[in-house]
Scaffold this motif. Structure first.
Motif, PDB file in Angstrom:
ATOM      1  N   GLN A 171      -7.140  21.599  -9.753  1.00 59.96           N
ATOM      2  CA  GLN A 171      -6.593  22.749  -9.555  1.00 59.96           C
ATOM      3  C   GLN A 171      -6.710  23.639 -11.016  1.00 59.96           C
ATOM      4  OE1 GLN A 171      -5.421  24.646  -7.225  1.00 59.96           O
ATOM      5  NE2 GLN A 171      -5.274  23.261  -5.369  1.00 59.96           N
ATOM      6  N   HIS A 175      -5.807  25.699 -14.220  1.00 63.31           N
ATOM      7  CA  HIS A 175      -4.452  25.980 -14.621  1.00 63.31           C
ATOM      8  C   HIS A 175      -4.830  27.276 -15.246  1.00 63.31           C
ATOM      9  CE1 HIS A 175      -0.497  25.888 -16.360  1.00 63.31           C
ATOM     10  NE2 HIS A 175      -1.125  26.158 -17.659  1.00 63.31           N
ATOM     11  N   GLU A 234     -11.448  22.903  -4.081  1.00 61.67           N
ATOM     12  CA  GLU A 234     -10.749  22.265  -5.284  1.00 61.67           C
ATOM     13  C   GLU A 234     -11.960  21.234  -5.680  1.00 61.67           C
ATOM     14  OE1 GLU A 234      -7.272  19.918  -4.008  1.00 61.67           O
ATOM     15  OE2 GLU A 234      -6.148  22.006  -3.394  1.00 61.67           O
TER      16      GLU A 234
END
Length: 308
Positions: A144, A146, A308
């Motif tokens: 993921q 950030h 992802e």
């Protein structure tokens, strides 16, 4: 499910059409030129055409841009594109491709995401660094990205790396970018006696000397070697600061200056080892991008695909 990926850098724009498998079906690069908005419109028009892909065949657009940016408003203010300040990048691309969702993140973030999705870094916490006209960065945790509230998380080029150094175009003093970007390295080397052995090549009307500097460093020219050592020291400070905060496992380095390979990576690894104190920092691995110039484009595609 084809998506359009756009990579906005300080001296060049790139665009590609990408399938959900990560296959790039078409790719273009263009120098920014004096009017970056015209360049943006041109590159989109050239790639989204019959024979490459039609507008109706697109399911999304992912854009990675040099920063800073405002992901909420969809605007960008790249330090090295002075005419773009709060430029409505998402709105502009959305107007070019009506009805197609447009997603925006930092170029360093998407380089890291591209490495996670299609490269060799698929576990733990990953820091991506773009070493080019500027210094970009981004973090990916377990697949993921950030991004932070404004989309600027991981912007390590503007960590302060020391005292008494030059002012940065961002308005601060002593940023990593003032030492480790390609133009900064060249500027320092010229001020300290470097005499370029060959005439500079040009990109977007600007002299590109970093390749010549890297070639001289590889040959052992002292001032060129020192320029890369200084850059490596500043980058190591930023890397270890970020790793101390986020417990990073791996660092992947891409961008035009990173194409110098071991000329940059060897002193960078040495500087990281020299500066690291705590055990969890000493485990840090610093590697070159496994996807080359496509890493940012694949990250932009992953953003558009929600991968992802």
């Amino acid at each position: 499910m084809t998506v359009l990926a756009i990579d906005i850098g300080g001296t060049k724009f790139a665009a590609a059409t990408v399938e959900p498998t990560g296959t790039i079906t078409a790719k273009l690069e263009m120098p920014v030129g004096p009017d970056p908005t015209a360049t943006l419109k041109d590159i989109v028009a050239r790639i989204v055409v019959p024979g490459l892909i039609s507008e109706e065949g697109l399911t999304g657009v992912g854009i990675g841009s040099a920063g800073p940016l405002d992901a909420v408003r969809g605007t960008v203010s790249p330090v090295n594109i002075s005419v773009w300040r709060d430029f409505p990048l998402v709105k502009t691309v959305a107007q070019l491709l009506p009805g197609v969702p447009v997603h925006l993140a930092g170029d360093g973030q998407l380089m890291a995401l591209g490495e996670w999705w299609r490269g060799r870094f698929k576990a733990g916490a990953l820091l991506g660094i773009v070493v080019s006209t500027g210094i970009g960065g981004g973090l990916v945790f377990e697949g993921q990205p950030h991004l932070g509230p404004t989309g600027n998380a991981g912007h390590i080029g503007h960590i302060r790396a020391g005292e008494g150094w030059e002012a940065c175009r961002c308005g601060a003093v002593g940023c990593v970018e003032t030492i480790a970007s390609g133009p900064s390295m060249v500027r320092w080397a010229l001020a300290n006696g470097w005499q370029q052995a060959v005439e500079p090549t040009f990109w977007a009307g600007r002299p590109v000397d970093a390749r010549a500097l890297a070639a001289d460093a590889k040959r052992g020219v002292a001032v060129a070697v020192e320029a890369f050592d200084r850059a490596a020291g500043a980058l190591a400070t930023a890397i270890l600061t970020t790793a101390a905060l986020f417990d990073v496992d791996n660092v992947v380095v891409g961008g035009g200056v990173a194409a110098a390979g071991t000329t940059l990576l060897t002193p960078l690894r040495r500087a990281v080892a020299d500066q690291a104190g705590l055990g969890f920092l000493r485990r840090l691995k610093v590697e070159p991008t496994s996807l080359g110039r496509d890493a940012g484009l694949l990250g932009a595609a992953a953003l558009a695909l929600g991968r992802e």
